[in-house]
Write a protein that holds these residues in place. Structure first.
Motif, PDB file in Angstrom:
ATOM      1  N   HIS A 118       0.824  -1.201   0.000  1.00  0.00           N
ATOM      2  CA  HIS A 118       0.000   0.000   0.000  1.00  0.00           C
ATOM      3  C   HIS A 118       0.865   1.262   0.000  1.00  0.00           C
ATOM      4  N   TYR A 119       0.368   2.317  -0.640  1.00  0.00           N
ATOM      5  CA  TYR A 119       1.160   3.542  -0.764  1.00  0.00           C
ATOM      6  C   TYR A 119       1.524   4.135   0.590  1.00  0.00           C
ATOM      7  N   SER A 120       0.735   3.851   1.637  1.00  0.00           N
ATOM      8  CA  SER A 120       1.041   4.384   2.964  1.00  0.00           C
ATOM      9  C   SER A 120       2.318   3.795   3.553  1.00  0.00           C
ATOM     10  N   ARG A 121       2.800   2.689   2.972  1.00  0.00           N
ATOM     11  CA  ARG A 121       4.050   2.077   3.416  1.00  0.00           C
ATOM     12  C   ARG A 121       5.170   2.241   2.388  1.00  0.00           C
ATOM     13  N   ALA A 122       4.922   2.994   1.341  1.00  0.00           N
ATOM     14  CA  ALA A 122       5.899   3.109   0.254  1.00  0.00           C
ATOM     15  C   ALA A 122       7.241   3.656   0.743  1.00  0.00           C
ATOM     16  N   SER A 123       7.218   4.601   1.671  1.00  0.00           N
ATOM     17  CA  SER A 123       8.466   5.195   2.156  1.00  0.00           C
ATOM     18  C   SER A 123       9.277   4.215   2.997  1.00  0.00           C
ATOM     19  N   ASP A 124       8.664   3.096   3.407  1.00  0.00           N
ATOM     20  CA  ASP A 124       9.378   2.082   4.193  1.00  0.00           C
ATOM     21  C   ASP A 124      10.073   1.053   3.308  1.00  0.00           C
ATOM     22  N   LEU A 125       9.824   1.085   2.009  1.00  0.00           N
ATOM     23  CA  LEU A 125      10.389   0.086   1.117  1.00  0.00           C
ATOM     24  C   LEU A 125      11.842   0.423   0.766  1.00  0.00           C
ATOM     25  N   GLU A 126      12.753  -0.457   1.129  1.00  0.00           N
ATOM     26  CA  GLU A 126      14.147  -0.316   0.700  1.00  0.00           C
ATOM     27  C   GLU A 126      14.321  -0.829  -0.723  1.00  0.00           C
ATOM     28  N   LYS A 127      13.602  -1.880  -1.035  1.00  0.00           N
ATOM     29  CA  LYS A 127      13.553  -2.400  -2.401  1.00  0.00           C
ATOM     30  C   LYS A 127      12.086  -2.483  -2.799  1.00  0.00           C
ATOM     31  N   PRO A 128      11.624  -1.686  -3.762  1.00  0.00           N
ATOM     32  CA  PRO A 128      10.208  -1.708  -4.153  1.00  0.00           C
ATOM     33  C   PRO A 128       9.793  -3.090  -4.654  1.00  0.00           C
TER      34      PRO A 128
END
Length: 278
Positions: free
Chosen positions: A26-36
């Motif tokens: 979900h986009y609300s966790r996008a900033s937590d992704l080190e590797k998309p």
């Protein structure tokens, strides 16, 4: 902590078939992704991304005839904390709810709150308003429904789950949502990953999970009637009124799901990120 997550789904298609895939974090966790967790298909096809009415990421593809594999894999940072709890979170009077929350009080495809109203008030009106009442609903659903993949039925509704007493996580969630809505507690359907971190082995095969979010005290809170315990490493993919709004895969034609693999696990600092590919 850091977690590796992803999935690999294999379809057999008798003809070229348009599909909608809702498999990305979900986009609300996008900033937590080190590797998309980018969507990959085999064979490669054009992918058109868009957002649905609930803000979820969706991908459109035209899958070719034959074997078609869809996969994602990513690396995400997580606080390592369990689902937040606030036993003092208050229930809002309906007239004080924000306008965009009201839709989560209404009946929907799999959550017939209009049918279950009498049952809900007879069984839960004695519990204090707010968190305790929502938790009482989860406690009831957790005890009432017997889990088993052999009981899975894509069309089972909340009323049918109550009457049959069997189901999978989406059925637990639909019943809990419907009962909360009967009690004027806004509730919405969520789907994504739930890790086994903190759980005792043996572990069941990993699968996508369903849970609900309840609006109390001016914010949304996670409640999980299927597990109904302390969970770590929960990662949202999509949310909506019920499962009809957030099918992880939807095909506009016949298909056979011949392979299904889901993973989410804690990664040690020196562990390899990559997972073996076929």
């Amino acid at each position: 902590m850091r977690m590796r997550l992803g999935c690999r789904l294999t379809f057999q298609l008798p003809a070229p078939t348009p599909m909608i895939l809702m498999l990305n974090v979900h986009y609300s966790r996008a900033s937590d992704l080190e590797k998309p967790d980018l969507l990959v298909t085999d064979p490669s096809v054009a992918i058109e991304a868009y957002r649905d009415d609930f803000g979820n990421w969706c991908n459109r593809v035209n899958a070719p005839v034959g074997r078609f594999v869809v996969s994602t894999e990513g690396l995400i940072r997580d606080t390592g904390l369990s689902d937040p709890v606030d036993g003092a979170a208050e229930q809002h009077p309906v007239e004080q709810l924000p306008g965009d929350v009201l839709t989560y009080l209404l009946p929907s495809r799999y959550c017939e709150s209009d049918v279950l109203s009498d049952f809900a008030w007879e069984h839960f009106s004695e519990f204090p308003l707010g968190w305790q009442r929502a938790q009482a609903v989860c406690d009831f659903v957790h005890k009432h429904v017997r889990f088993g993949y052999e009981h899975s039925r894509a069309t089972r509704t909340a009323v049918e789950t109550l009457n049959e007493g069997i189901g999978v996580c989406r059925d637990y969630t639909h019943l809990a949502i419907a009962l909360c809505r009967c009690l004027n507690i806004p509730a919405r359907y969520s789907t994504g990953y739930v890790s086994d971190i903190g759980q005792q082995p043996p572990y069941a095969p990993m699968d996508f999970a369903a849970w609900m979010e309840v609006y109390l005290g001016g914010k949304w809170w996670v409640f999980d009637p299927r597990n109904n315990d302390t969970r770590f490493g929960r990662v949202l993919i999509a949310r909506g009124r019920d499962a009809a709004d957030v099918p992880l895969t939807h095909s506009f034609g016949r298909h056979e799901l011949s392979g299904f693999e889901v993973w989410i696990d804690k990664v040690e600092e020196k562990a390899e990120l990559s997972r073996g590919q076929n």
